[in-house]
Design an enzyme around this catalytic site. Sequence first.
Site, mmCIF file in Angstrom:
data_model
loop_
_atom_site.group_PDB
_atom_site.id
_atom_site.type_symbol
_atom_site.label_atom_id
_atom_site.label_comp_id
_atom_site.label_asym_id
_atom_site.label_seq_id
_atom_site.Cartn_x
_atom_site.Cartn_y
_atom_site.Cartn_z
ATOM 1 C CG LEU A 592 -20.919 -67.596 29.717
ATOM 2 C CD1 LEU A 592 -20.390 -68.976 29.380
ATOM 3 C CD2 LEU A 592 -21.962 -67.176 28.698
ATOM 4 C CB ALA A 643 -17.080 -70.207 28.621
ATOM 5 C CD GLU A 644 -16.173 -62.231 30.944
ATOM 6 O OE1 GLU A 644 -16.758 -61.462 31.729
ATOM 7 O OE2 GLU A 644 -15.737 -61.876 29.825
ATOM 8 C CG ASP A 645 -19.434 -69.531 34.581
ATOM 9 O OD1 ASP A 645 -19.957 -68.697 35.344
ATOM 10 O OD2 ASP A 645 -19.592 -70.760 34.704
#
Length: 925
Positions: A592, A643-645
Amino acid sequence: MACMSPCVQASQDEVCRVVSTRSSLRGTLSGNKNRKPVKFSCVGRISSVETTSRNRNRGAVGIHASSARSSTVEREKSSTGKYGGSKIDPTGFLEQIGSTSDSASSKEYELSVKTFAQFLRNRYKVLKELREKIVDYDLSLLEFASGYEIFGLHRHFRHRIEFVEWAPGARFVSLIGDFNDWHHRRNAADRSQPDDFGVWRIPIDDKLREGQEEDPWYQDYNYLDDYDRGDENPDIDAILQKANDEYWERGEDEYMYGRPEQLESELFKVFFGSHESVDPYEKGSLDELERLKAKAEEVAESLQSTYRNDDLPPVDTIMNDDSSEDEFNIFVDPIWRKRILSKKPPIQYWKYIIKGRIAWQEKYVPGIPHGGRYRVYLHTKEGPVERLSAWSTYILQDPDGGRSSSIHWEPPPQEIFQWQHETPEKPKSLRIYECHVGISSKEPKISTFNEFTDNILPYIKESGYNAIQLFGIQEHCDYASAGYKVTGMFAVSSRFGKPEDFKRLVDVAHGLGLLVFLDVVHSYASPDTLNGLAAFDGGNDCYFHPGKRGHHKYWGTRMYNYNSYEVLRFLLSNLKWWVNEYHVDGFNFHSLASMLYTHNGFEKRTGGYDYFCNQYVDQDAQNYLILANEMLHTLNPNIITIAEDTTFYPGLCQPINKGGLGFDYAVSTQPAEMWAWLIRYGSDQHWIISQIVDTLTRQKSFGKMIAFTESHAQSITGGMSLSQALLSRSGLSSLDQRGIALLKIIRLVTFSLAGSAYMNFMGNEFGHPERVEFPRPGNKNSFAHACRQWDLINKNNPYSQLKTFDKALMELDNVFGILNKPSSEYVFVDDKNKVLGCTRGKLLFVLNFNSSCSYESLHIPVEEAGDYEMILDSDHQMFGGEGQLKGLPLSRMSSLERKNGTFQLELCLPSLSAQVYRLSRISKI
């Protein structure tokens, strides 16, 4: 044959085929900044009889459209309220977040919070306008996300195939393929194309077999069932007459008998005689003309009383004097409106005349057969180009290996996959097994969906996991990219099998009780212009930002333009497609940071919240993520979004109505990065336990975090798995007892402290000794490291023992629900002795990181007095330990007196070991 009434015809167009209706209403379905919505209002009864037939029709349709829009707005409000709550507070989550660990002064920090709060308010304002625009143009968010029902290649019920593509920068579009010998002039869009929104439509008619006659205009086909009612050759005139008789009441049948046309004919005869063109002034003086006019009014009044019920008030469409042509008000009597809307639809007559698949096969040859190759041919200002359809559902490399082609996927009914299993219930805690289908074999090759289904899924279930996360599923031309340079957003990778094979994989997983998550790449796209979306319609580059912003700063990939209405439709439709077509249960949104910031997340973070609301933040990308979460949770309330942030943007996992982005979980990358660094560059004898605990618990305020000790990214080309790093440091060829002891306590402390869910990459549960390296020119396209060494766990060795310990961890959560319990508030750290103690729920975790010292009588402070029963010992021989506690009692009783506010529990704790205790009985003090 009797003439069909417009009402019955409209019913067919609106009910029979959703795709056909949407296609005919493209102006409503597509967004345009400059287009103004139609305005409706109801203001009592108008008794004019001068309204034309055309306006009367528009008025009636407008009333129904107004009602539909009102109900849709209510549904939108209720769905939003269901997911995020009815009251909207764009800055609500800020009240739940404490200060960050930065060095900024308190005043600077407070100022950054105020600045960020204003940013959130502005973002919500833009989001609100976008939601209203979607409802105005597409009725609802779910309808907006149904683009795959319109675009791409679809079979039409009128024995043809329709192709629809968005290419606003193209000047000419045609479809080429095996079906027309790749000739770009044979199936081209007509001269009226494209429409105002840049959409091109190309029909490809089925070919009539020799000796067969054309069907009547009303003939439809059912391509799924062999036979239908129409095969009995019913009397169409009788069916239409029945439909009209049951629907219309006396005085409402003006359309059936052509009353407007008859009125026009009678007036023409009065003024001009029979069917002759005569100048009215030749008939006589102006007095004669007035007499003819009076006679015409008498005829009109007579026709009105004959064909119109006096109780049925007229409907007028009145144009506003100060508005554009597409704005108008509709005035209608409320009693008449209620009466019309309460009517039941007429019988669905087309169901009685539609024919089955066999009748179609006997009469026609498909315009494009199942499995046929095709591409899109476009003339752009840069010249002619060939592209794969952006909405392709299956893509194959051409036989010569030069490039790829879209495949028309329309299997016969007997080959369509039949779902057998229901989706498992959403678990209270997630234990995710991350995997890649292509490298799941023990052999150095590309594995298939069927091999993964038969061999790996049962193993995952047996290992204790309750969900799988697949990456590399979407079609990608470059296998070395591990599937992250996507070229086909709606297509499964043909390397692994066919669409029906992937459906079987998901269905079998559901039968085993496993949820299926997809690692979806909506943050960037492949720069491949031959097989991907890059420069799709030439230099216009409709899907991506122009100039430098349209390119990733370091990876060279293309960056989506989230401010484009059609790009939003494309991405949201992609998510809905995977849910509806393949029954996936959730998504991991990859990288993200690449989309949240114009610097792609590579700028150094500053103090406070300024980093999250400065000029480098892409507000449109955030609104897309909000809409994605809102749409998915409306479509399926049990769906899971991750979410991959790496920047941990504030509000990732906060509710949308509180100003958050609406994700269910976020990936915590810090624990894995810490363990990789500690093992590769430091000795475990120098580890500082308090710093480890701080890293593991640092992100708990951001919401539900998914923790892991290592992921595929760490062991991919250039990296190492933790097992490989240990072997490299010790110079051994296989795991020794010390190495396996370290891996066990690393997993246990991460499992107990770091998150609300746990994830493991395929093979790391048993300490896979080698990295992952996909075939690429740099390794001479070798598959040596693009596989998993499953044979290592077939014998009693450190690898199988580590795998047994990993299974025990999963069972620990399955029985006691550790991961869904709140994060531990009690943590005991002794840096001097390298001992850690913490609680999660009713369980006590005690770990000894000291590699040189065992404790025969170690006192651990506990909050509750009572009996503690040991339920897990990492030093047990079945886990590859020495079994030093063998013969000792499993239950220990704490002291009954408090010391410094806590009770004391005496334990025996060997070096590099961990123990888990359950409070089996609480003592009354």
